[in-house]
Design a protein around this motif. Structure first.
Motif, PDB file in Angstrom:
ATOM      1  N   HIS A  65     -26.186   6.117  46.149  1.00 50.25           N
ATOM      2  CA  HIS A  65     -26.712   5.360  45.131  1.00 50.25           C
ATOM      3  C   HIS A  65     -26.011   4.163  44.622  1.00 50.25           C
ATOM      4  CE1 HIS A  65     -29.100   9.170  46.451  1.00 50.25           C
ATOM      5  NE2 HIS A  65     -28.160  10.496  45.853  1.00 50.25           N
ATOM      6  N   LEU A  66     -27.283   3.703  44.375  1.00 51.18           N
ATOM      7  CA  LEU A  66     -26.689   2.336  44.358  1.00 51.18           C
ATOM      8  C   LEU A  66     -27.965   2.404  42.303  1.00 51.18           C
ATOM      9  CD1 LEU A  66     -25.795  -0.357  44.282  1.00 51.18           C
ATOM     10  CD2 LEU A  66     -28.281  -1.450  44.317  1.00 51.18           C
ATOM     11  N   SER A  67     -26.177   1.997  41.483  1.00 54.04           N
ATOM     12  CA  SER A  67     -26.853   1.991  40.103  1.00 54.04           C
ATOM     13  C   SER A  67     -26.233   0.651  39.651  1.00 54.04           C
ATOM     14  CB  SER A  67     -26.015   3.621  39.704  1.00 54.04           C
ATOM     15  OG  SER A  67     -26.924   4.184  39.622  1.00 54.04           O
ATOM     16  N   GLY A  68     -26.764   0.450  37.855  1.00 60.14           N
ATOM     17  CA  GLY A  68     -26.996  -0.406  37.443  1.00 60.14           C
ATOM     18  C   GLY A  68     -25.586  -0.624  35.657  1.00 60.14           C
ATOM     19  N   VAL A  69     -24.331  -0.662  35.702  1.00 61.19           N
ATOM     20  CA  VAL A  69     -23.716  -0.566  34.817  1.00 61.19           C
ATOM     21  C   VAL A  69     -24.461  -1.509  33.265  1.00 61.19           C
ATOM     22  CG1 VAL A  69     -21.637  -0.608  33.787  1.00 61.19           C
ATOM     23  CG2 VAL A  69     -22.082   0.643  36.152  1.00 61.19           C
ATOM     24  N   ASP A  70     -24.227  -0.658  32.692  1.00 61.34           N
ATOM     25  CA  ASP A  70     -24.696  -1.448  31.443  1.00 61.34           C
ATOM     26  C   ASP A  70     -24.063  -1.796  30.335  1.00 61.34           C
ATOM     27  OD1 ASP A  70     -25.778  -2.983  29.014  1.00 61.34           O
ATOM     28  OD2 ASP A  70     -27.527  -1.561  29.309  1.00 61.34           O
ATOM     29  N   TYR A  71     -23.418  -3.203  30.442  1.00 58.76           N
ATOM     30  CA  TYR A  71     -21.945  -3.186  29.698  1.00 58.76           C
ATOM     31  C   TYR A  71     -21.797  -3.924  28.100  1.00 58.76           C
ATOM     32  CZ  TYR A  71     -18.235  -1.936  33.688  1.00 58.76           C
ATOM     33  OH  TYR A  71     -17.448  -1.373  34.228  1.00 58.76           O
ATOM     34  N   ASN A  72     -23.338  -3.577  28.120  1.00 61.04           N
ATOM     35  CA  ASN A  72     -23.708  -3.554  26.639  1.00 61.04           C
ATOM     36  C   ASN A  72     -23.405  -5.812  26.049  1.00 61.04           C
ATOM     37  OD1 ASN A  72     -24.384  -1.032  25.779  1.00 61.04           O
ATOM     38  ND2 ASN A  72     -21.517  -0.578  25.854  1.00 61.04           N
ATOM     39  N   PHE A  73     -23.509  -6.618  27.049  1.00 61.96           N
ATOM     40  CA  PHE A  73     -23.988  -7.879  26.517  1.00 61.96           C
ATOM     41  C   PHE A  73     -23.837  -7.779  24.987  1.00 61.96           C
ATOM     42  CE2 PHE A  73     -25.488 -11.899  26.722  1.00 61.96           C
ATOM     43  CZ  PHE A  73     -24.368 -13.106  27.174  1.00 61.96           C
ATOM     44  N   ASN A  74     -23.127  -8.512  24.572  1.00 62.47           N
ATOM     45  CA  ASN A  74     -23.534  -9.341  23.294  1.00 62.47           C
ATOM     46  C   ASN A  74     -23.046 -10.702  23.206  1.00 62.47           C
ATOM     47  OD1 ASN A  74     -21.276  -9.305  23.644  1.00 62.47           O
ATOM     48  ND2 ASN A  74     -20.540  -8.421  21.310  1.00 62.47           N
ATOM     49  N   GLY A  75     -23.215 -11.421  24.004  1.00 66.88           N
ATOM     50  CA  GLY A  75     -24.265 -12.879  23.851  1.00 66.88           C
ATOM     51  C   GLY A  75     -22.738 -13.866  23.238  1.00 66.88           C
ATOM     52  N   TRP A  76     -21.347 -12.868  24.589  1.00 73.50           N
ATOM     53  CA  TRP A  76     -20.087 -13.387  24.313  1.00 73.50           C
ATOM     54  C   TRP A  76     -19.243 -13.042  23.310  1.00 73.50           C
ATOM     55  CZ3 TRP A  76     -24.055 -16.941  26.306  1.00 73.50           C
ATOM     56  CH2 TRP A  76     -24.196 -16.878  27.681  1.00 73.50           C
ATOM     57  N   GLY A  77     -19.177 -11.898  22.788  1.00 74.01           N
ATOM     58  CA  GLY A  77     -19.039 -12.111  21.114  1.00 74.01           C
ATOM     59  C   GLY A  77     -19.476 -12.113  20.265  1.00 74.01           C
ATOM     60  N   ASN A  78     -20.940 -12.275  20.073  1.00 79.34           N
ATOM     61  CA  ASN A  78     -22.127 -12.707  19.201  1.00 79.34           C
ATOM     62  C   ASN A  78     -22.095 -13.602  18.968  1.00 79.34           C
ATOM     63  OD1 ASN A  78     -21.931  -9.794  18.412  1.00 79.34           O
ATOM     64  ND2 ASN A  78     -20.698  -9.743  17.664  1.00 79.34           N
ATOM     65  N   LYS A  79     -21.618 -15.155  20.087  1.00 81.31           N
ATOM     66  CA  LYS A  79     -21.053 -16.278  19.972  1.00 81.31           C
ATOM     67  C   LYS A  79     -22.791 -16.716  19.934  1.00 81.31           C
ATOM     68  CE  LYS A  79     -16.417 -16.758  21.479  1.00 81.31           C
ATOM     69  NZ  LYS A  79     -16.923 -16.007  21.855  1.00 81.31           N
ATOM     70  N   TYR A  80     -23.609 -16.681  21.206  1.00 76.94           N
ATOM     71  CA  TYR A  80     -25.075 -16.459  21.208  1.00 76.94           C
ATOM     72  C   TYR A  80     -26.141 -15.000  21.145  1.00 76.94           C
ATOM     73  CZ  TYR A  80     -23.653 -21.448  21.914  1.00 76.94           C
ATOM     74  OH  TYR A  80     -23.626 -22.541  22.068  1.00 76.94           O
ATOM     75  N   PRO A  81     -26.285 -14.200  19.518  1.00 80.81           N
ATOM     76  CA  PRO A  81     -26.728 -12.867  20.456  1.00 80.81           C
ATOM     77  C   PRO A  81     -28.412 -12.650  20.773  1.00 80.81           C
ATOM     78  CG  PRO A  81     -26.149 -13.236  18.414  1.00 80.81           C
ATOM     79  CD  PRO A  81     -25.462 -14.860  18.384  1.00 80.81           C
ATOM     80  N   VAL A  82     -29.047 -12.628  21.275  1.00 81.51           N
ATOM     81  CA  VAL A  82     -29.707 -12.236  22.065  1.00 81.51           C
ATOM     82  C   VAL A  82     -30.972 -11.802  21.575  1.00 81.51           C
ATOM     83  CG1 VAL A  82     -28.142 -11.989  24.653  1.00 81.51           C
ATOM     84  CG2 VAL A  82     -28.613  -9.657  24.116  1.00 81.51           C
TER      85      VAL A  82
END
Length: 374
Positions: A125-142
């Motif tokens: 089964h294909l799944s997607g891992v959510d690695y908690n993107f945080n704007g490359w160390g909070n440089k650009y918060p989303v």
């Protein structure tokens, strides 16, 4: 061991294997490639050249999408503010480039390698891992209430795999045979994983990617937005074979140091099967042969002038092909193109001229995320 206990142990092993996660190599077949147009509301473009940089970045992304669509389907994520524009731009490619509206991510950027799911198999089964993107160390918060990974997984009807680990897809280079290449600077970093040890991070990488051997490269913290992603430095072309990006001129700069350290480590490294790595150098384009009219990047920490991302190793493999960058340095472009054609004799190499993405800190691989065939 009695036959009954042996049978129980075998069933337990089969259950473990079926539930284990595995990240395939990029050279395996794909169902599609995920890309995105950047939103008008994205702060990164306001901080740089505003609408001029946004238009130039969109031009590069559109060229990449059209090249990929020659080999496989592209799903292009677009926010409502640009939906009409995107549909009009690709109206003649509607069968190959699918426009996917994204409504709950107002500051959508184009870097899908980092923001979209990192796809893995759980058994079949294909799944997607959510690695908690945080704007490359909070440089650009989303500033989004729901991660882009969650939205993409929902749209694709896939399971989202959660983890405490904070990283980006550009940090993760796998060979599909149990080996992971990664830079310490991009993940063992207080701006992503404060208080976490290397051992804790390694255990979670093994769990979510299905790797057994991790080769650590030092990288450099604060040298660019990503803190030194590996996909601009070193890439697998096959198990046991790595291409490394070499600065056009070796000097006392931090990027020369990053190369020298990585080259030495890779030359002495073995992969998950005990194979000594073959290392091939690919020389970067020369900034000064391109002219300086578009300016250079600014170092995230010091605001000093920084070198654009002119690395050729940021290519993308597609079904039967390679999407490969060219920067306008005729000598370096031709040399890198010859190397990639020699390495992938069985694939068609399609080039894309990049004028803006290098000056925003990335390239073809950074802006794409493959969905493995399933």
């Amino acid at each position: 061991m009695s036959p009954k206990r042996f049978f129980i142990a075998l069933l337990q092993l089969q259950t473990f294997v079926a539930s284990a996660m595995y990240r395939p190599a990029e050279w395996d077949r794909h169902d599609e490639i995920i890309m995105a147009w950047p939103s008008i509301e994205n702060d990164a473009y306001a901080d740089k050249g505003g609408s001029r940089d946004l238009a130039a970045a969109t031009k590069d992304i559109s060229a990449i999408a059209e090249a990929v669509a020659e080999f496989e389907q592209v799903t292009l994520l677009v926010t409502p503010d640009r939906l009409k524009e995107a549909k009009n731009r690709f109206k003649h490619d509607a069968d190959d480039i699918i426009i996917q509206p994204i409504y709950d991510y107002p500051k959508l950027d184009l870097w899908m390698r980092d923001m979209a799911p990192t796809f893995v198999f759980e058994g079949c089964h294909l799944s997607g891992v959510d690695y908690n993107f945080n704007g490359w160390g909070n440089k650009y918060p989303v500033n989004a209430s729901k991660s882009l990974t969650s939205q993409v997984c929902d749209n694709m009807d896939l399971t989202r795999i959660s983890t405490w680990l904070v990283t980006e897809g550009g940090s993760l280079e796998v060979d599909g045979d149990g080996t992971l290449l990664i830079t310490k600077s991009s993940i063992i970093n207080e701006n992503r994983n404060p208080g976490k040890s290397q051992r804790q991070i390694e255990d979670e990488l093994r769990r979510t990617l299905g790797v057994s051997k991790i080769i650590w490269l030092p990288g450099v913290k604060g040298g660019d937005i990503t803190d030194g992603h590996v996909d601009g430095l070193a890439r697998f072309v096959a198990p046991g074979k790595v291409v490394i990006s070499k600065p056009n001129t070796l000097d006392d700069s931090q990027f020369s140091t990053v190369f020298t350290e990585a080259r030495l480590i890779l030359s002495n490294a073995t992969d998950s099967r005990g194979r000594r790595l073959e290392v091939i150098e690919m020389v970067e384009a020369d900034l000064y042969s391109l002219g300086l009219d578009r300016g250079t990047l600014k170092n995230i920490e010091s605001s000093e002038e920084d070198y654009p991302s002119l690395s050729y190793v940021n290519w993308l493999l597609v079904n039967g092909g390679v999407i490969f960058p060219q920067f306008g340095d005729k000598k370096a472009d031709a040399a890198a193109l010859k190397i990639i054609r020699d390495l992938y004799k069985d694939r068609q190499v399609m080039t894309v001229r990049l004028d803006q993405l290098p000056f925003l800190g990335g390239g073809i691989h950074c802006s794409t995320q493959e969905v493995p065939e399933h």
